[in-house]
Motif scaffolding. Structure first.
Motif, PDB file in Angstrom:
ATOM      1  N   GLN A 291       0.630  -1.272  -0.094  1.00 53.12           N
ATOM      2  CA  GLN A 291      -0.049   0.021  -0.067  1.00 53.12           C
ATOM      3  C   GLN A 291       0.907   1.262   0.048  1.00 53.12           C
ATOM      4  OE1 GLN A 291       0.585  -2.247   2.463  1.00 53.12           O
ATOM      5  NE2 GLN A 291      -0.210  -1.511   4.486  1.00 53.12           N
ATOM      6  N   TYR A 292       1.914   1.284   0.422  1.00 50.71           N
ATOM      7  CA  TYR A 292       3.009   2.164   0.157  1.00 50.71           C
ATOM      8  C   TYR A 292       3.503   2.678  -1.023  1.00 50.71           C
ATOM      9  CZ  TYR A 292       2.709   1.192   5.181  1.00 50.71           C
ATOM     10  OH  TYR A 292       1.966   0.872   6.483  1.00 50.71           O
ATOM     11  N   ILE A 293       2.972   3.634  -1.653  1.00 51.98           N
ATOM     12  CA  ILE A 293       3.361   3.978  -2.965  1.00 51.98           C
ATOM     13  C   ILE A 293       3.604   5.658  -2.673  1.00 51.98           C
ATOM     14  CG2 ILE A 293       2.765   4.391  -5.230  1.00 51.98           C
ATOM     15  CD1 ILE A 293       0.900   1.683  -5.134  1.00 51.98           C
ATOM     16  N   GLN A 294       4.856   5.989  -3.388  1.00 50.67           N
ATOM     17  CA  GLN A 294       5.337   7.164  -2.828  1.00 50.67           C
ATOM     18  C   GLN A 294       4.853   8.305  -4.112  1.00 50.67           C
ATOM     19  OE1 GLN A 294       9.662   8.381  -3.333  1.00 50.67           O
ATOM     20  NE2 GLN A 294       9.320   8.565  -1.003  1.00 50.67           N
ATOM     21  N   ILE A 295       4.617   9.587  -3.569  1.00 58.35           N
ATOM     22  CA  ILE A 295       4.299  10.498  -4.598  1.00 58.35           C
ATOM     23  C   ILE A 295       5.729  11.498  -4.295  1.00 58.35           C
ATOM     24  CG2 ILE A 295       2.872  12.662  -4.837  1.00 58.35           C
ATOM     25  CD1 ILE A 295       0.752  10.658  -3.953  1.00 58.35           C
ATOM     26  N   MET A 296       6.128  11.976  -5.233  1.00 57.59           N
ATOM     27  CA  MET A 296       7.397  12.743  -5.453  1.00 57.59           C
ATOM     28  C   MET A 296       7.165  14.180  -5.403  1.00 57.59           C
ATOM     29  SD  MET A 296      10.478  13.339  -6.031  1.00 57.59           S
ATOM     30  CE  MET A 296      11.696  12.341  -6.899  1.00 57.59           C
ATOM     31  N   HIS A 297       7.764  15.184  -4.695  1.00 56.90           N
ATOM     32  CA  HIS A 297       7.579  16.588  -4.953  1.00 56.90           C
ATOM     33  C   HIS A 297       8.551  17.505  -5.599  1.00 56.90           C
ATOM     34  CE1 HIS A 297      10.718  16.208  -2.239  1.00 56.90           C
ATOM     35  NE2 HIS A 297      10.754  17.444  -1.630  1.00 56.90           N
ATOM     36  N   VAL A 298       9.583  16.667  -6.276  1.00 61.76           N
ATOM     37  CA  VAL A 298      10.498  17.616  -7.172  1.00 61.76           C
ATOM     38  C   VAL A 298      10.145  17.760  -8.664  1.00 61.76           C
ATOM     39  CG1 VAL A 298      12.287  17.157  -5.514  1.00 61.76           C
ATOM     40  CG2 VAL A 298      12.033  15.844  -7.629  1.00 61.76           C
ATOM     41  N   THR A 299       8.986  17.503  -8.939  1.00 60.51           N
ATOM     42  CA  THR A 299       8.393  17.655 -10.420  1.00 60.51           C
ATOM     43  C   THR A 299       7.743  18.668 -10.458  1.00 60.51           C
ATOM     44  OG1 THR A 299       6.946  15.827  -9.632  1.00 60.51           O
ATOM     45  CG2 THR A 299       8.503  15.168 -11.105  1.00 60.51           C
ATOM     46  N   SER A 300       7.677  19.231 -11.756  1.00 58.85           N
ATOM     47  CA  SER A 300       6.828  20.327 -12.163  1.00 58.85           C
ATOM     48  C   SER A 300       5.452  20.053 -12.682  1.00 58.85           C
ATOM     49  CB  SER A 300       7.616  21.320 -13.095  1.00 58.85           C
ATOM     50  OG  SER A 300       6.949  22.252 -13.668  1.00 58.85           O
ATOM     51  N   ALA A 301       4.288  21.226 -11.937  1.00 59.79           N
ATOM     52  CA  ALA A 301       2.934  21.058 -12.423  1.00 59.79           C
ATOM     53  C   ALA A 301       3.029  21.628 -13.827  1.00 59.79           C
ATOM     54  CB  ALA A 301       2.406  21.941 -11.569  1.00 59.79           C
ATOM     55  N   ASP A 302       4.072  22.318 -14.610  1.00 62.30           N
ATOM     56  CA  ASP A 302       4.159  22.738 -15.784  1.00 62.30           C
ATOM     57  C   ASP A 302       4.545  21.921 -16.621  1.00 62.30           C
ATOM     58  OD1 ASP A 302       3.295  25.476 -15.460  1.00 62.30           O
ATOM     59  OD2 ASP A 302       4.906  25.625 -14.011  1.00 62.30           O
TER      60      ASP A 302
END
Ligand SMILES: Cc1cc2nc3c(=O)[nH]c(=O)nc-3n(C[C@H](O)[C@H](O)[C@H](O)COP(=O)(O)OP(=O)(O)OC[C@H]3O[C@@H](n4cnc5c(N)ncnc54)[C@H](O)[C@@H]3O)c2cc1C
Length: 520
Positions: A291-302
């Motif tokens: 159940q532990y699937i990571q979301i990464m924060h260094v990517t751009s919304a653009d």
């Protein structure tokens, strides 16, 4: 004892409301048996499935231990999987590069950071192996032609210990070159469909399809792809599964974590589907932490996928401030780990309608490689402004609050204390970096589904367990397809070290089995 610690950590996590979803059981089905194989078309001493960090490390390591007739396959038209497109950053302490940079660090600090980020759900023995054996593996990579180019600190690590080659193919390619040079075989467009077992449950080989045509469509279920020609490969000493994660599979990732809806973007390559893990589940292979699937924060919304803005965003977290444009205020310690930061962004970004702004001035931008900065600007993921007013107008920032926040932030940097979020400030070339001097560089972080912490349950020597708790003879697994090292949340740069260390262990283990078979 271990189970007890794990249970305690999970109870604590439940109180935090995190990740307690019990994953549904996909049914075990009949395994493919050797007696049903019409004939073995090819025969090898060992076969590796998957050609990323883990597969290439396993392959070369079994060759280091004397195996010659070995094959590595990949279903894609190209080698390298997620590894070849990754940032190629390897977290390690006590390297010569750390010493040259005067960094005080050791494996115990690395272990502490890793367990903290994993909420102590990690297998501590595996973490210890990673932190201690990782240095030997790091030097082994250098011996095999890998050149480290960048050195930095990333979120959740208490010291600079990120060694990067720039992009992961600068690790996988030298290893592949060594494999070829030393007579190993590596082939693309071959998909492993089934493991083949004998009547004692020992893995004897596999059913594959050659000339497989992968379909580049993120919504397509790979189970419906019937292309390719069926063949049977015998693997005398066994098979190493190094097939990576399934973060790009909207169906499978949501089975294990219902919050990850199909519309959510991913950083992963197209081939990161759940096809192989589903096959392993059908073979009754045991799993952990799915159940532990990571979301990464260094990517751009653009931009899509991993994109080109990530190095500037990484620099921004270390040397800049992040605000909510609507409030003009900071909302999180920018250097918190990726899980904490991603959760904070999701809580404020109104489902992608109000992206945060990560702001650095010209001195902060100097911490980013110039070509990475330039690529980010060209890709539209990095904005450059001569004045802060331009930025305020462009993103409709709450001006009064922002200017007040900026004043406070700069004062915190100068005193080295952040009473609001408890952030630590780092020096760059002996200077603390405020946000004062134009031009200003701004990015808009947009978290994406990134890494599967869970997977196949193995021993520390990469032997695979089945659901009854028995080791499946002749079967090994390493890399992102396995679970246990990272627990609740993987720290940045900890996957490469995991894949290389345990890839090597898998290679050594299968070589040992081969030698035993030869002797008996
Ligand atoms: C964009 C991005 C950046 C990253 N940056 C970093 C970083 O800087 N540092 C870090 O530590 N981690 C990073 N990660 C995570 C890390 O790169 C991955 O966890 C790692 O590459 C996984 O390696 P692997 O060898 O296990 O799998 P992969 O590299 O994904 O390789 C698995 C291969 O197996 C093949 N395969 C799958 N099933 C089959 C089958 N049935 N038959 C044949 N072939 C099959 C796939 O096609 C694939 O090529 C990043 C990840 C991404 C996506």
């Amino acid at each position: 004892m271990l189970d007890m610690q794990r249970r305690k950590a999970m109870q604590k996590l439940a109180l935090l409301g995190g990740g307690m979803a019990l994953f549904p059981t996909l049914d075990a089905q009949a395994k493919m048996l050797e007696k049903d194989v019409p004939k073995w078309d090819e025969e090898y001493d060992a076969i590796v499935v998957g050609s990323g960090y883990a597969g290439t490390a396993a392959m070369l390591s079994m060759m280091d231990r004397g195996l010659k007739n070995v094959l590595m396959i990949d279903k894609m038209q190209y080698m390298g999987g997620n590894s070849s497109i990754s940032g190629g950053s390897y977290a390690m302490s006590r390297t010569s590069i750390q010493k040259e940079n005067g960094v005080m660090d050791d494996p115990e600090m690395h272990i502490k950071d890793t367990l903290k980020s994993g909420h102590n759900l990690n297998n501590p023995e595996m973490v210890r192996i990673m932190a201690y054996e990782g240095l030997d593996a790091f030097n082994w990579l250098v011996e095999n032609g890998v050149k480290w180019k960048l050195f930095s600190r990333s979120g959740g690590h208490s010291a600079p210990r990120n060694h990067s080659v720039g992009v992961g193919s600068y690790i996988t390619r030298p290893l592949q070159e060594q494999i070829i040079k030393r007579g190993g075989q590596q082939r693309t467009r071959i998909i492993m469909d089934e493991l083949v077992y004998n009547d004692k449950g020992i893995v004897m080989g596999m059913k594959v399809r050659e000339k497989y045509e992968f379909k580049f469509d993120r919504t397509f279920d790979e189970n419906d792809n019937k292309t390719g020609k069926v063949k049977y490969y015998r693997a005398n000493a066994g098979v190493i599964i190094a097939t990576g994660g399934w973060a790009a599979d909207p169906k499978v990732r949501q089975i294990f974590n219902p919050a990850l809806t199909p519309d959510m973007p991913t950083t992963n390559h197209y081939g990161a589907t759940g096809y192989t893990i589903e096959k392993l589940i059908k073979d009754d292979i045991d799993l952990i932490d799915m159940q532990y699937i990571q979301i990464m924060h260094v990517t751009s919304a653009d931009e899509d996928s991993f994109g080109f803005g990530f190095r500037t965003i990484t620099g921004g977290y270390s040397y800049g401030m992040m605000i909510n444009p609507k409030t003009g205020r900071r909302f999180i310690n920018e250097i918190a780990d990726r899980r904490i930061c991603s959760d904070a962004i999701f809580a404020m970004n109104e489902k992608g309608k109000n992206h945060p702004l990560l702001i650095m001035d010209v001195n902060g931008a100097k911490t980013v490689e110039i070509d990475a900065l330039q690529r980010g600007i060209e890709a539209g993921a990095v904005y450059q402004f001569e004045t802060l007013d331009e930025m305020i107008t462009k993103f409709n920032v709450n001006k009064e609050a922002f200017l007040d926040e900026l004043k406070k932030y700069n004062a915190y940097v100068k005193t080295g204390k952040d009473p609001e979020f408890g952030r630590t400030f780092f020096k760059y070339k002996d200077e603390y970096i405020t946000i004062e001097k134009p031009p200003f560089f701004v990015t808009r972080p947009g978290p994406k589904i990134h890494h599967c912490m869970g997977g196949v349950r193995t021993t520390v020597d990469c032997e695979v367990f089945n659901k009854t708790g028995k080791i499946v003879e002749g079967l090994y697994a390493c890399g992102e397809v396995t679970g246990g090292r990272h627990g609740y949340n993987r720290l940045g740069s900890n996957s490469v070290v995991d894949c290389i260390v345990f890839g090597r262990r898998a290679g050594f283990a299968i070589a040992e089995r081969y030698q035993k078979m030869v002797r008996s």
